[in-house]
Each structure stands twice: as C-alpha cells, then as structure tokens.
Design a protein around this motif. Structure first.
Motif, PDB file in Angstrom:
ATOM      1  N   ILE A  90     114.674   7.489  51.921  1.00 50.45           N
ATOM      2  CA  ILE A  90     115.215   8.631  51.177  1.00 50.45           C
ATOM      3  C   ILE A  90     115.277   8.307  49.690  1.00 50.45           C
ATOM      4  CG2 ILE A  90     117.210  10.121  50.838  1.00 50.45           C
ATOM      5  CD1 ILE A  90     117.828   9.812  53.813  1.00 50.45           C
ATOM      6  N   ASP A  91     115.847   7.168  49.346  1.00 51.30           N
ATOM      7  CA  ASP A  91     115.968   6.799  47.938  1.00 51.30           C
ATOM      8  C   ASP A  91     114.599   6.635  47.287  1.00 51.30           C
ATOM      9  OD1 ASP A  91     118.734   6.820  47.950  1.00 51.30           O
ATOM     10  OD2 ASP A  91     118.881   4.718  48.571  1.00 51.30           O
ATOM     11  N   ILE A  92     113.674   6.033  48.002  1.00 49.88           N
ATOM     12  CA  ILE A  92     112.338   5.788  47.447  1.00 49.88           C
ATOM     13  C   ILE A  92     111.615   7.104  47.173  1.00 49.88           C
ATOM     14  CG2 ILE A  92     110.044   4.840  47.938  1.00 49.88           C
ATOM     15  CD1 ILE A  92     111.467   2.647  49.582  1.00 49.88           C
ATOM     16  N   LEU A  93     111.629   8.010  48.142  1.00 51.27           N
ATOM     17  CA  LEU A  93     110.860   9.243  48.020  1.00 51.27           C
ATOM     18  C   LEU A  93     111.481  10.246  47.042  1.00 51.27           C
ATOM     19  CD1 LEU A  93     109.641   9.984  51.672  1.00 51.27           C
ATOM     20  CD2 LEU A  93     108.434   8.834  49.821  1.00 51.27           C
ATOM     21  N   LEU A  94     112.802  10.216  46.891  1.00 48.91           N
ATOM     22  CA  LEU A  94     113.455  11.222  46.048  1.00 48.91           C
ATOM     23  C   LEU A  94     113.485  10.870  44.564  1.00 48.91           C
ATOM     24  CD1 LEU A  94     116.483  12.578  48.110  1.00 48.91           C
ATOM     25  CD2 LEU A  94     114.068  13.189  48.212  1.00 48.91           C
ATOM     26  N   GLN A  95     113.075   9.667  44.190  1.00 47.94           N
ATOM     27  CA  GLN A  95     113.148   9.262  42.779  1.00 47.94           C
ATOM     28  C   GLN A  95     112.377  10.198  41.842  1.00 47.94           C
ATOM     29  OE1 GLN A  95     115.121   6.964  41.279  1.00 47.94           O
ATOM     30  NE2 GLN A  95     116.027   6.879  43.327  1.00 47.94           N
ATOM     31  N   PRO A  96     111.119  10.562  42.124  1.00 51.17           N
ATOM     32  CA  PRO A  96     110.419  11.466  41.194  1.00 51.17           C
ATOM     33  C   PRO A  96     111.045  12.854  41.126  1.00 51.17           C
ATOM     34  CG  PRO A  96     109.092  11.053  43.153  1.00 51.17           C
ATOM     35  CD  PRO A  96     110.224  10.090  43.204  1.00 51.17           C
ATOM     36  N   MET A  97     111.597  13.344  42.234  1.00 51.38           N
ATOM     37  CA  MET A  97     112.244  14.656  42.220  1.00 51.38           C
ATOM     38  C   MET A  97     113.492  14.634  41.349  1.00 51.38           C
ATOM     39  SD  MET A  97     114.026  16.812  45.303  1.00 51.38           S
ATOM     40  CE  MET A  97     115.568  15.932  45.021  1.00 51.38           C
ATOM     41  N   LYS A  98     114.274  13.572  41.455  1.00 50.22           N
ATOM     42  CA  LYS A  98     115.474  13.455  40.635  1.00 50.22           C
ATOM     43  C   LYS A  98     115.108  13.354  39.162  1.00 50.22           C
ATOM     44  CE  LYS A  98     118.350  11.297  44.213  1.00 50.22           C
ATOM     45  NZ  LYS A  98     119.090  10.061  44.606  1.00 50.22           N
ATOM     46  N   ALA A  99     114.009  12.640  38.869  1.00 50.70           N
ATOM     47  CA  ALA A  99     113.550  12.528  37.482  1.00 50.70           C
ATOM     48  C   ALA A  99     113.132  13.892  36.948  1.00 50.70           C
ATOM     49  CB  ALA A  99     112.393  11.536  37.395  1.00 50.70           C
ATOM     50  N   LEU A 100     112.407  14.659  37.767  1.00 49.81           N
ATOM     51  CA  LEU A 100     111.980  16.000  37.350  1.00 49.81           C
ATOM     52  C   LEU A 100     113.192  16.876  37.050  1.00 49.81           C
ATOM     53  CD1 LEU A 100     109.908  18.288  36.991  1.00 49.81           C
ATOM     54  CD2 LEU A 100     110.018  18.661  39.464  1.00 49.81           C
ATOM     55  N   CYS A 101     114.184  16.855  37.924  1.00 50.48           N
ATOM     56  CA  CYS A 101     115.388  17.664  37.698  1.00 50.48           C
ATOM     57  C   CYS A 101     116.076  17.257  36.401  1.00 50.48           C
ATOM     58  CB  CYS A 101     116.350  17.511  38.874  1.00 50.48           C
ATOM     59  SG  CYS A 101     115.778  18.279  40.410  1.00 50.48           S
ATOM     60  N   SER A 102     116.144  15.961  36.159  1.00 52.29           N
ATOM     61  CA  SER A 102     116.780  15.465  34.937  1.00 52.29           C
ATOM     62  C   SER A 102     116.014  15.943  33.698  1.00 52.29           C
ATOM     63  CB  SER A 102     116.839  13.938  34.971  1.00 52.29           C
ATOM     64  OG  SER A 102     117.416  13.425  33.788  1.00 52.29           O
ATOM     65  N   PHE A 103     114.674  15.853  33.744  1.00 54.87           N
ATOM     66  CA  PHE A 103     113.856  16.323  32.626  1.00 54.87           C
ATOM     67  C   PHE A 103     114.118  17.795  32.348  1.00 54.87           C
ATOM     68  CE2 PHE A 103     110.444  13.016  33.869  1.00 54.87           C
ATOM     69  CZ  PHE A 103     111.040  12.060  33.070  1.00 54.87           C
ATOM     70  N   GLN A 104     114.108  18.601  33.403  1.00 54.62           N
ATOM     71  CA  GLN A 104     114.258  20.041  33.244  1.00 54.62           C
ATOM     72  C   GLN A 104     115.639  20.407  32.708  1.00 54.62           C
ATOM     73  OE1 GLN A 104     110.697  20.619  33.650  1.00 54.62           O
ATOM     74  NE2 GLN A 104     111.687  22.578  33.976  1.00 54.62           N
ATOM     75  N   LEU A 105     116.666  19.759  33.237  1.00 54.79           N
ATOM     76  CA  LEU A 105     118.028  20.055  32.786  1.00 54.79           C
ATOM     77  C   LEU A 105     118.229  19.635  31.333  1.00 54.79           C
ATOM     78  CD1 LEU A 105     120.044  18.962  35.957  1.00 54.79           C
ATOM     79  CD2 LEU A 105     119.577  21.300  35.199  1.00 54.79           C
ATOM     80  N   ASN A 106     117.584  18.542  30.937  1.00 56.04           N
ATOM     81  CA  ASN A 106     117.692  18.088  29.549  1.00 56.04           C
ATOM     82  C   ASN A 106     116.922  18.969  28.580  1.00 56.04           C
ATOM     83  OD1 ASN A 106     119.333  15.913  30.204  1.00 56.04           O
ATOM     84  ND2 ASN A 106     117.624  14.493  30.456  1.00 56.04           N
ATOM     85  N   HIS A 107     116.012  19.795  29.119  1.00 55.45           N
ATOM     86  CA  HIS A 107     115.219  20.689  28.275  1.00 55.45           C
ATOM     87  C   HIS A 107     115.619  22.157  28.449  1.00 55.45           C
ATOM     88  CE1 HIS A 107     112.745  17.055  27.914  1.00 55.45           C
ATOM     89  NE2 HIS A 107     112.185  17.617  26.862  1.00 55.45           N
ATOM     90  N   GLY A 108     116.849  22.388  28.870  1.00 54.99           N
ATOM     91  CA  GLY A 108     117.369  23.750  28.875  1.00 54.99           C
ATOM     92  C   GLY A 108     117.498  24.433  30.213  1.00 54.99           C
ATOM     93  N   ALA A 109     117.002  23.820  31.286  1.00 51.81           N
ATOM     94  CA  ALA A 109     117.162  24.428  32.608  1.00 51.81           C
ATOM     95  C   ALA A 109     118.628  24.359  33.031  1.00 51.81           C
ATOM     96  CB  ALA A 109     116.283  23.712  33.630  1.00 51.81           C
ATOM     97  N   VAL A 110     118.991  25.216  33.971  1.00 52.27           N
ATOM     98  CA  VAL A 110     120.369  25.229  34.470  1.00 52.27           C
ATOM     99  C   VAL A 110     120.372  24.869  35.946  1.00 52.27           C
ATOM    100  CG1 VAL A 110     121.167  26.928  32.799  1.00 52.27           C
ATOM    101  CG2 VAL A 110     120.228  27.708  34.982  1.00 52.27           C
ATOM    102  N   THR A 111     121.491  24.351  36.398  1.00 52.51           N
ATOM    103  CA  THR A 111     121.640  24.009  37.809  1.00 52.51           C
ATOM    104  C   THR A 111     121.687  25.270  38.651  1.00 52.51           C
ATOM    105  OG1 THR A 111     122.846  21.984  37.245  1.00 52.51           O
ATOM    106  CG2 THR A 111     123.085  22.827  39.491  1.00 52.51           C
ATOM    107  N   HIS A 112     120.903  25.294  39.718  1.00 57.09           N
ATOM    108  CA  HIS A 112     120.854  26.460  40.604  1.00 57.09           C
ATOM    109  C   HIS A 112     121.721  26.217  41.845  1.00 57.09           C
ATOM    110  CE1 HIS A 112     116.995  28.538  39.041  1.00 57.09           C
ATOM    111  NE2 HIS A 112     117.436  27.697  38.121  1.00 57.09           N
TER     112      HIS A 112
END
Length: 255
Positions: A198-220
């Motif tokens: 779980i930790d291994i596979l979810l790392q890129p998804m968590k990074a993507l969410c972090s990138f998007q939130l830092n660039h103006g996206a909001v939590t859904h």
C-alpha cells in the motif's frame, strides 16, 4: 494617427519567438515540475497476483488518473490494461482466457460479492489471483459490467475496510469508494499479506495530490459526505440516491 502609432508600438513589443512551452515528462505526460515519476518504486514491484484493468475509453482522456501510476509501479506482466466499453473483443489478446480462469476474481461491490478478506491467501492456492478491476466512474463501471456477460460468472469480491480515499483531488460518490490505484493496492496487500504494498504503490498518488493542492486545487469531499452535511450544490439524481442507499445497507450489514 496617434492611435495608429500606439497600436504599432504595442505590436512591436510582442516577442517574435513563440512562448517557451513547459517541459513534459515522457513517462507520466505531466509537466516536469509536477512529475510524479520520482515517487515510483525504484524497481517495479513484482507481485504474485496480476491486476487486470478493464478501462473505459473516457478514463484514458482524464488528466488526473491513477491507472498509469499502477502500470508503472508494477512489473510489466503484473498489470494488464484492456480498453473498451464491452469485453472481450477481438483486439483484447488473452483477456477471454483470463475471464474464464478459475483463479480470476472481480472487484465489484454487487449484492453477491464477498469480502476479499474471506478469500484464501495466495500462499494457500495453486495459482495466484487475477484481480480484475473496472477502471472508470461508477456509472461507467456499471455500464461495462452490465454489457460484459462474462463478468457475471466471475467470483465477485469487495473491499469493506478500505477507509476513505486519499485521492482528495477527485470527488468520490461515497466515503467507501477508492481510486483504481487504491483498490488494487488494498486488494494486493490483503491477498498477499503484504501491508508494505500500500505504501509503495500510493506514493506517486500522494505526490500528485500534494502538487495539485499546492497549485490551487481544493480538497474534495465525497458526494455522500457533502449530502449528509447539506453542502452538496446539486439535486441528487436517482442513480446516486440508489448508490447511497446500497452503501448504508452494506454498512449496516457489516456492523
């Protein structure tokens, strides 16, 4: 004449060269400054089971999706992706054999689905599982299921303790709905008894969410959460209403 001179001055200030385009990663197809590839496992993960995605064509066109992360994270023969609205078709090499295989299971929360925890572990069976997942929105997944009769004969399993999706930049129908990547990670971790998956596979998804939130996206929040808290801006359709009732009934049975 003055206005004309001003116009020519404005035009002369426009650069002759076209604006420099952002550099795009050739693997994830995202701008390099927000590329999630560095968060992929250094060596593709070789799992015992195979993940087989039946992907709706519309899903491939989405800019924010998790199937590519899964494909790049697992060894080449551990993640197979077939595209279409109905399966199998002539172009789907090898899929019919997979759907007929006794060790294939479909992750689909039907009324006949059993909890995946109740499956024998991979170490207890002769051949590892083919974990079949429909990749698309909930309406798309239902349409694929109903138009693909071979899926109806497969053993169907469901995740009942997956928690709330961490893919917070996309709206889920209910609190229990997970992204394709999260579904595959949870399923693999359970049947192979490997929590580290779980930790291994979810790392890129968590990074993507972090990138998007830092660039103006909001939590859904999920539609279910917003409806319960009276913050959902639209009228609830019949399809969503039925899904929420099914979720409540399922939760009642589990508890």
């Amino acid at each position: 004449m003055t206005n004309e001179n001003e116009v020519w001055e404005d035009l002369s200030s426009i650069p002759a060269d076209p604006p420099k385009m952002r550099e795009i990663c050739t693997r994830c197809r995202r701008p390099c400054v927000v590329c999630w590839c560095p968060f992929l496992p250094s060596t593709p993960l070789h799992t015992l089971c195979r993940v087989v995605l039946l992907q709706h064509p519309a899903e491939e066109r989405r800019c924010l999706r998790t199937a590519p992360m899964l494909s790049h994270s697992l060894a080449t023969d551990r993640c197979l992706i077939y595209k279409g609205k109905r399966f199998p078709q002539n172009r789907h090499d090898g899929l019919e054999e997979i759907l007929k295989s006794p060790n294939s299971v479909l992750l689909y929360p039907s009324k006949d689905a059993v909890e995946i925890q109740n499956l024998p572990l991979v170490s207890e069976i002769i051949e590892p599982y083919n974990l079949i997942i429909i990749d698309g929105t909930w309406p798309q997944a239902k349409a694929i299921y109903h138009s693909t009769t071979m899926l109806h004969h497969l053993k169907q399993v469901k995740l009942t303790s997956g928690g709330i999706s961490e893919y917070v930049i996309r709206t889920q129908p209910t609190d229990g709905c997970l992204s394709t990547l999260e579904t595959a990670a949870q399923a693999l971790a359970i049947v192979e008894r490997r929590k580290d998956i779980i930790d291994i596979l979810l790392q890129p998804m968590k990074a993507l969410c972090s990138f998007q939130l830092n660039h103006g996206a909001v939590t859904h929040q999920s539609k279910e959460f917003r409806i319960k808290n009276e913050t959902y801006p639209k009228q609830i359709g019949k399809r969503l209403s039925r899904l929420l009732k099914q979720t409540e009934a399922s939760n009642s049975n589990v508890s």
